[in-house]
Design an enzyme around this catalytic site. Structure first.
Site, short mmCIF file in Angstrom:
data_model
loop_
_atom_site.label_atom_id
_atom_site.label_comp_id
_atom_site.label_asym_id
_atom_site.label_seq_id
_atom_site.Cartn_x
_atom_site.Cartn_y
_atom_site.Cartn_z
N HIS A 103 63.81 12.07 3.65
CA HIS A 103 65.00 11.43 3.10
C HIS A 103 64.70 10.22 2.24
CE1 HIS A 103 68.40 13.49 5.06
NE2 HIS A 103 67.53 13.75 6.02
N LYS A 107 79.03 2.08 0.53
CA LYS A 107 77.73 2.58 0.99
C LYS A 107 77.01 1.44 1.69
CE LYS A 107 76.83 3.76 -3.31
NZ LYS A 107 76.26 5.10 -3.27
N ARG A 108 75.94 1.73 2.38
CA ARG A 108 75.14 0.68 2.99
C ARG A 108 74.73 -0.34 1.92
NH1 ARG A 108 74.26 0.30 8.54
NH2 ARG A 108 72.20 -0.54 8.09
N LYS A 114 70.35 0.10 -3.97
CA LYS A 114 71.67 0.64 -4.34
C LYS A 114 72.39 -0.28 -5.34
CE LYS A 114 72.39 3.17 0.04
NZ LYS A 114 72.88 4.54 -0.24
N THR A 160 75.45 11.19 -0.70
CA THR A 160 76.50 12.15 -0.38
C THR A 160 77.86 11.52 -0.68
OG1 THR A 160 76.37 11.44 1.91
CG2 THR A 160 75.27 13.51 1.35
N LYS A 166 81.45 13.22 -2.15
CA LYS A 166 82.80 13.08 -1.56
C LYS A 166 83.77 12.56 -2.60
CE LYS A 166 80.53 11.38 2.57
NZ LYS A 166 80.12 10.13 3.25
C1 LIG Z 1 79.02 9.47 3.12
C2 LIG Z 1 78.78 8.26 3.90
C3 LIG Z 1 77.65 7.48 3.65
C4 LIG Z 1 76.66 7.80 2.55
O1 LIG Z 1 77.04 7.18 1.35
P1 LIG Z 1 76.06 7.08 0.10
O2 LIG Z 1 76.91 6.55 -0.98
O3 LIG Z 1 75.58 8.46 -0.18
O4 LIG Z 1 74.97 6.16 0.47
C5 LIG Z 1 77.44 6.36 4.39
N1 LIG Z 1 78.31 6.00 5.36
C6 LIG Z 1 79.42 6.72 5.63
C7 LIG Z 1 80.34 6.26 6.69
C8 LIG Z 1 79.69 7.87 4.92
O5 LIG Z 1 80.79 8.59 5.20
#
Ligand SMILES: *Cc1c(COP(=O)(O)O)cnc(C)c1O
Length: 829
Positions: A369, A561-562, A567, A669, A673
């Site tokens: 990953h 996101k984190r 990022k 991911t 979404k």
């Molecule tokens: C989808 C999701 C992530 C991943 O987000 P990225 O933008 O791909 O880093 C992280 N936390 C939660 C709660 C998510 O639903």
């Protein structure tokens, strides 16, 4: 027995209103032990959950029976993290009980929405990797694949995030199961014993010396419980099995307790049970690191023993194991499984080393990953030796045989041997978990096309040359049930109406049919009005959570996101500050109104990101309080990002910020979404952004920044952030505003560290990409002004992103790696 079973079935099967009503009353009475007169609303929630659960239990029983009869090949998913999200809504959807239950509940003067708020999201993960695991389990069940997910039942999940007065991150423990978890079944009969520490000794009857006996110094009990994972539109219910550490019975020292030494009496219990206490204990201390490795081994050992137990229910010969079992390792956290399976086979079950190695190598597959070398996990051999002495011996033996193979392939190439070795010598002698995983698996995959390519070209390049056929790509995906149907019921209804049915829920490429919507102004209006209502709902939540008022007509620009340097939340803040400066410079100009919504947690020990959060909160406070600026721009930092929050924010987004430095984000991911929910992406050529852009078309994607090759080149020659600062007037003004105390009441010290690091190192090239990014944001504004066009672009994003369904991801894993077949479960007769 039969009659009991039949009677139980009859009781649980009904989904008519009468059935459900009867059973709610009965569950309230017999399971909660209360009556309709005295029940609290929490009782009502719990009873609702049990009633929905009953419907899944019956399916689970039939699934188990079908699996037993078919004796199929099983997929076992090992992951340190699962971000499951709320269970109630998902389980009502898969049992088709939402409508009748809503009617019953409203007759009692309650609402389903209110009751659903009691449903606690099990926060057993950090971010993308854990949510991927949950999406894959959902898709596996939906595809009727026999599968079990294994994980740890952390007593405290991921911390709850709040903010201090200064805008910094405050972490609060999340005792998610404190009031009980209605979705969980304890399975104490399947407990396992796990050893740690101790010594090893030779066994008498083994001339090879490869089999040894381990005498552990500490033994901990792993107690399993499971939660049901229903497929959608099918009868299959799989499980996720979670292990919790319990002290073995002898651990309570009655003697010391009787002597009044109360703390000492429970010392051993506390030590054992700490293993499953929290997700990722802080690894900045030695005991913290040891606890993490203990946790990893605990998961692996319990799970492998359980897998072997299950295998032996229908099979006996060891050489058939790899035909019936495939174990997917989600990143390196569970990779000690390679050594543990060898130990179980060789030491405990008397399988010859060679045969055991052949079985092991045909059983595991590994998903990587990351790309960043510093993120590849290593464990000092000293620690492994002390905690898992037998595993250290096994790893040395595996490495010995492996390096013989390498020397044979590349005679005289000692550099190659050094680079490939499972054990590194510098700076500290350590086990490279990614190497152990690659050597011990039959398949290695990256999680997006670019990532898989870079993995083979850089991070694991020597392995890719050695075993090119072992390397694969499987692009991540997300669950359409969770992230469209449950998160966005309004858009789902529109899609179903437009496509004529809801088959898209399990065949997401059908969304392609939505392209027709772009031709009909009336439909575009409806599309827009769904988005507006979702934004209004988010605004209600944001106002209540933070007091910030958002305008549903403004562009909803989200970065969720984190928090991590790669990022680049910093780059986004530089953009926001630039807008702030522009508005001040020309307050009367026409502007596109924007709401910037940010959410995300940072690792508790990640101080740079916690400082950046203070800056984000400070900019938000300044912007929102400024009478001129706040007419055009609002900024809200929603605390405690999790799956439930994602389900609220994602459907409201107009613009999706995917701005990591190219070559750093494995896949992402969140990007999928958001695009599926009709947000347009502003992004770099990184991770799955590239594949999203390929599908939606360059015209429907806002691209900016260096590509991975250019970024690598700039970093290699040494980036010069100061040059960008000096040459770009707007950038300079933005940095100067932060440095000069505009967002800290004149206090220049508050963000001095951020400014210093940015102008000196700028590791992820935020300054190098700034101009390209800000210009691209201007293009976003221009596009927004043509409402029709923007809406058409939004529809195209949804229509063309069907590829990013987790169902497709599971299909790819099946075809390229797992070779597992569906086992249909017959409906209730
Ligand atoms: C989808 C999701 C992530 C991943 O987000 P990225 O933008 O791909 O880093 C992280 N936390 C939660 C709660 C998510 O639903």
């Amino acid at each position: 027995m039969t009659t009991v079973h039949t009677r139980a079935k009859r009781r649980a099967v009904g989904t008519t209103r009468e059935h459900l009503e009867q059973e709610l009353v009965s569950n309230l009475y017999y399971q909660r032990g209360t009556t309709t007169q005295s029940a609290s609303s929490y009782d009502a929630y719990y009873t609702l959950a049990l009633t929905v659960r009953d419907r899944l239990v019956d399916r689970y029983a039939r699934t188990t029976a079908a699996h037993y009869a078919a004796n199929p090949r099983f997929l076992y998913y090992l992951s340190a993290e699962y971000m499951l999200g709320r269970q109630l809504t998902q389980n009502m959807l898969s049992t088709d009980t939402e409508e009748p239950l809503a009617a019953i509940v409203s007759e009692l003067g309650l609402s389903l929405d209110e009751l659903a708020r009691y449903d606690v999201e099990p926060g057993l993960g950090n971010g993308g990797l854990g949510r991927l695991a949950a999406c894959l389990l959902d898709a596996l069940a939906t595809s009727d694949i026999p599968a079990v997910g294994y994980g740890i039942r952390y007593e405290f999940g991921i911390f709850k995030q709040a903010f201090t007065d200064g805008g910094g991150q405050l972490e609060r423990p999340d005792d998610w199961a404190f009031y009980g978890n209605p979705w969980e079944f304890a399975a104490p009969d399947d407990r396992q014993l796990v050893g740690f520490y101790g010594t090893t000794e030779p066994v008498e009857d083994d001339p090879t010396g490869l089999r040894r006996r381990w005498i552990p110094g500490e033994v901990v009990r792993g107690e399993p419980s499971h939660m049901l994972v229903p497929g959608y539109g099918t009868q299959t219910v799989n499980i996720i099995r979670l292990w919790q550490a319990r002290a073995s019975r002898q651990s309570f020292n009655l003697e010391r307790f009787s002597a009044g030494e109360y703390v000492e009496a429970v010392e051993d219990i506390v030590r054992s049970e700490n293993i499953s206490k929290v997700l990722y204990p802080d690894d900045s201390t030695e005991p913290g690191r040891e606890l993490r490795l203990k946790q990893q081994y605990f998961l692996v050992s319990c799970s492998l023993r359980d897998i072997i137990r299950r295998y032996h229910l229908r099979n006996s010969r060891w050489d058939g194991l790899a035909d019936k079992v495939v174990i997917q390792l989600n990143d390196t956290h569970p990779v000690m499984a390679v050594a543990e399976l060898m130990r179980l086979l060789v030491d405990e079950h008397g399988v010859a080393w060679e045969q055991a190695w052949s079985i092991t190598r045909r059983t595991f597959a590994y998903t990587c990953h990351t790309l960043m070398p510093e993120a590849l996990e290593t464990w000092p051999t000293d620690l492994v030796q002390r905690l898992l002495p037998r595993h250290m011996e096994i790893i040395y033996a595996i490495n010995h045989f492996f390096l013989d193979e390498v020397r044979h392939r590349y005679p005289g190439d000692t550099e190659k041997v050094r680079r490939l070795s499972i054990v590194q010598e510098e700076p500290v002698r350590s086990v490279r978990m990614a190497h152990l995983a690659t050597v011990g698996s039959f398949a290695v995959n990256g999680v997006a096309e670019l990532h898989s390519r870079l993995l083979a070209d850089t991070t694991l390049t020597d392995f890719a040359q050695l075993w090119p056929d072992r390397f694969h790509n499987v692009t991540n995906g997300v669950s359409p049930r969770r992230f469209l149907r449950l998160a966005n019921p309004r858009l789902s209804a529109l899609i179903t109406a437009e496509l004529g049915d809801d088959r898209w829920l399990t065949d997401l490429e059908r969304l392609e049919g939505l392209t027709a919507v772009t031709e009909h102004p009336a439909l575009l209006d409806r599309w827009r009005s769904v988005k507006r209502r979702n934004k209004a709902a988010l605004a209600v939540y944001a106002a209540q959570a933070t007091g910030v008022v958002l305008d549903p007509d403004a562009m909803c620009d989200v970065m969720i996101k984190r928090f991590h340097a790669y990022k680049r939340q910093l780059l986004k803040i530089l953009h926001v500050v630039t807008l702030f400066n522009r508005i001040h410079a020309d307050p009367d100009a026409d502007r596109v109104p924007r709401s910037f919504v940010v959410a995300g947690k940072a690792a508790p020990g990640y101080h740079a990101m916690k400082r950046l959060m203070r800056l984000v909160n400070a900019v938000a406070a300044t912007v929102n309080a400024d009478p001129v600026v706040s007419r055009h721009l609002r900024v809200v930092f929603l605390p405690d990002y999790n799956v439930t929050r994602a389900e609220l924010i994602v459907p409201a987004a107009d613009l999706s910020e995917q701005i990591s430095l190219a070559g750093t984000e494995a896949s992402g991911t969140g990007n999928m979404k958001l695009a599926l929910n009709g947000a347009l992406t502003i992004g770099t050529l990184d991770g799955a952004n590239i594949e999203i852009r390929d599908r939606v078309g360059a015209d429907n994607f806002f691209l900016f920044g260096l590509d991975a090759g250019e970024a690598a080149a700039v970093r290699a020659e040494g980036c010069s952030p100061r040059r960008h600062y000096e040459n770009d007037e707007e950038l300079r003004a933005a940095v100067d505003a932060i440095a000069g105390g505009v967002f800290s009441h004149g206090d220049r010290a508050e963000f001095a560290d951020i400014v210093h690091v940015m102008l000196t190192y700028d590791e992820y090239l935020a300054l190098a990409d700034y101009r390209s990014y800000v210009d691209c944001q201007d293009a976003v504004d221009a596009a927004w002004c043509d409402t029709e066009r923007w809406t058409r672009m939004s529809v195209v994003n949804t229509a063309r992103c069907g590829f990013f369904s987790a169902d497709r991801t599971v299909r790819d894993y099946r075809e390229r790696i797992w070779r597992v077949d569906p086992v249909p479960v017959s409906p209730q007769d």
